[in-house]
Design a protein around this motif. Sequence first.
Motif, PDB file in Angstrom:
ATOM      1  N   SER A  82      11.783  -6.636  -4.160  1.00 49.59           N
ATOM      2  CA  SER A  82      10.813  -7.375  -3.344  1.00 49.59           C
ATOM      3  C   SER A  82      10.591  -6.703  -1.991  1.00 49.59           C
ATOM      4  O   SER A  82       9.490  -6.778  -1.435  1.00 49.59           O
ATOM      5  N   ASN A  83      11.620  -6.040  -1.465  1.00 50.37           N
ATOM      6  CA  ASN A  83      11.448  -5.328  -0.194  1.00 50.37           C
ATOM      7  C   ASN A  83      10.505  -4.148  -0.356  1.00 50.37           C
ATOM      8  O   ASN A  83       9.681  -3.872   0.522  1.00 50.37           O
ATOM      9  N   LEU A  84      10.616  -3.450  -1.461  1.00 51.62           N
ATOM     10  CA  LEU A  84       9.719  -2.340  -1.741  1.00 51.62           C
ATOM     11  C   LEU A  84       8.284  -2.846  -1.915  1.00 51.62           C
ATOM     12  O   LEU A  84       7.339  -2.249  -1.402  1.00 51.62           O
ATOM     13  N   GLU A  85       8.144  -3.961  -2.604  1.00 49.54           N
ATOM     14  CA  GLU A  85       6.822  -4.567  -2.792  1.00 49.54           C
ATOM     15  C   GLU A  85       6.206  -4.969  -1.459  1.00 49.54           C
ATOM     16  O   GLU A  85       5.010  -4.770  -1.234  1.00 49.54           O
ATOM     17  N   ASP A  86       7.034  -5.523  -0.550  1.00 52.67           N
ATOM     18  CA  ASP A  86       6.537  -5.892   0.780  1.00 52.67           C
ATOM     19  C   ASP A  86       6.041  -4.666   1.532  1.00 52.67           C
ATOM     20  O   ASP A  86       4.972  -4.691   2.155  1.00 52.67           O
ATOM     21  N   ALA A  87       6.800  -3.587   1.493  1.00 55.91           N
ATOM     22  CA  ALA A  87       6.403  -2.359   2.175  1.00 55.91           C
ATOM     23  C   ALA A  87       5.106  -1.810   1.591  1.00 55.91           C
ATOM     24  O   ALA A  87       4.183  -1.441   2.328  1.00 55.91           O
ATOM     25  N   ILE A  88       5.033  -1.787   0.273  1.00 55.00           N
ATOM     26  CA  ILE A  88       3.844  -1.251  -0.398  1.00 55.00           C
ATOM     27  C   ILE A  88       2.602  -2.066  -0.053  1.00 55.00           C
ATOM     28  O   ILE A  88       1.503  -1.530   0.058  1.00 55.00           O
ATOM     29  N   SER A  89       2.778  -3.362   0.157  1.00 56.03           N
ATOM     30  CA  SER A  89       1.625  -4.194   0.506  1.00 56.03           C
ATOM     31  C   SER A  89       1.181  -3.991   1.958  1.00 56.03           C
ATOM     32  O   SER A  89       0.010  -4.218   2.284  1.00 56.03           O
ATOM     33  N   LEU A  90       2.075  -3.546   2.837  1.00 55.56           N
ATOM     34  CA  LEU A  90       1.735  -3.365   4.251  1.00 55.56           C
ATOM     35  C   LEU A  90       1.067  -2.024   4.543  1.00 55.56           C
ATOM     36  O   LEU A  90       0.161  -1.939   5.379  1.00 55.56           O
ATOM     37  N   TYR A  91       1.509  -0.968   3.889  1.00 49.84           N
ATOM     38  CA  TYR A  91       1.001   0.371   4.197  1.00 49.84           C
ATOM     39  C   TYR A  91      -0.514   0.516   4.010  1.00 49.84           C
ATOM     40  O   TYR A  91      -1.175   1.111   4.864  1.00 49.84           O
ATOM     41  N   PRO A  92      -1.111  -0.010   2.941  1.00 42.43           N
ATOM     42  CA  PRO A  92      -2.566   0.124   2.813  1.00 42.43           C
ATOM     43  C   PRO A  92      -3.334  -0.546   3.955  1.00 42.43           C
ATOM     44  O   PRO A  92      -4.366  -0.046   4.388  1.00 42.43           O
ATOM     45  N   HIS A  93      -2.821  -1.678   4.436  1.00 46.53           N
ATOM     46  CA  HIS A  93      -3.472  -2.350   5.564  1.00 46.53           C
ATOM     47  C   HIS A  93      -3.415  -1.477   6.817  1.00 46.53           C
ATOM     48  O   HIS A  93      -4.402  -1.351   7.539  1.00 46.53           O
ATOM     49  N   ALA A  94      -2.271  -0.882   7.063  1.00 44.58           N
ATOM     50  CA  ALA A  94      -2.119  -0.014   8.233  1.00 44.58           C
ATOM     51  C   ALA A  94      -3.004   1.222   8.120  1.00 44.58           C
ATOM     52  O   ALA A  94      -3.556   1.693   9.115  1.00 44.58           O
ATOM     53  N   ALA A  95      -3.154   1.739   6.916  1.00 46.33           N
ATOM     54  CA  ALA A  95      -3.939   2.958   6.709  1.00 46.33           C
ATOM     55  C   ALA A  95      -5.436   2.702   6.767  1.00 46.33           C
ATOM     56  O   ALA A  95      -6.200   3.587   7.153  1.00 46.33           O
TER      57      ALA A  95
END
Length: 111
Positions: A82-95
């Motif tokens: 779930s931590n990896l999923e959280d990170a993966i969901s944040l990076y596209p928004h930042a990019a």
Amino acid sequence: MHRYISGSYPPHPHKHGMLNNLGNSFITRFERLGELSDLEDAISTLRDAVHLTPDGHPDKPSGLNNLGTSFINRFEHLGEPSNLEDAISLYPHAASVSIGPISVRFRASRN
């Protein structure tokens, strides 16, 4: 996190930036000492920083990227998907934010 910043203070226009810096300090401390509580404080603090940063603000990509990095650190430490999923969901928004330092947005897209 609340043990460090507490009280009922009026909103400050730079609070999100100060919280982002504090969250990064917790990440650095975690990387040096390996204390899980520092990583938990980083995530909590960075969540608050992202929440307080208005959409369209040039600091938003940095906060999202830093929060994503803290989730990656927790995933590497605990192995919870779930931590990896959280990170993966944040990076596209930042990019994909159209404002903010291109270097931060590029780093987020690379992550």
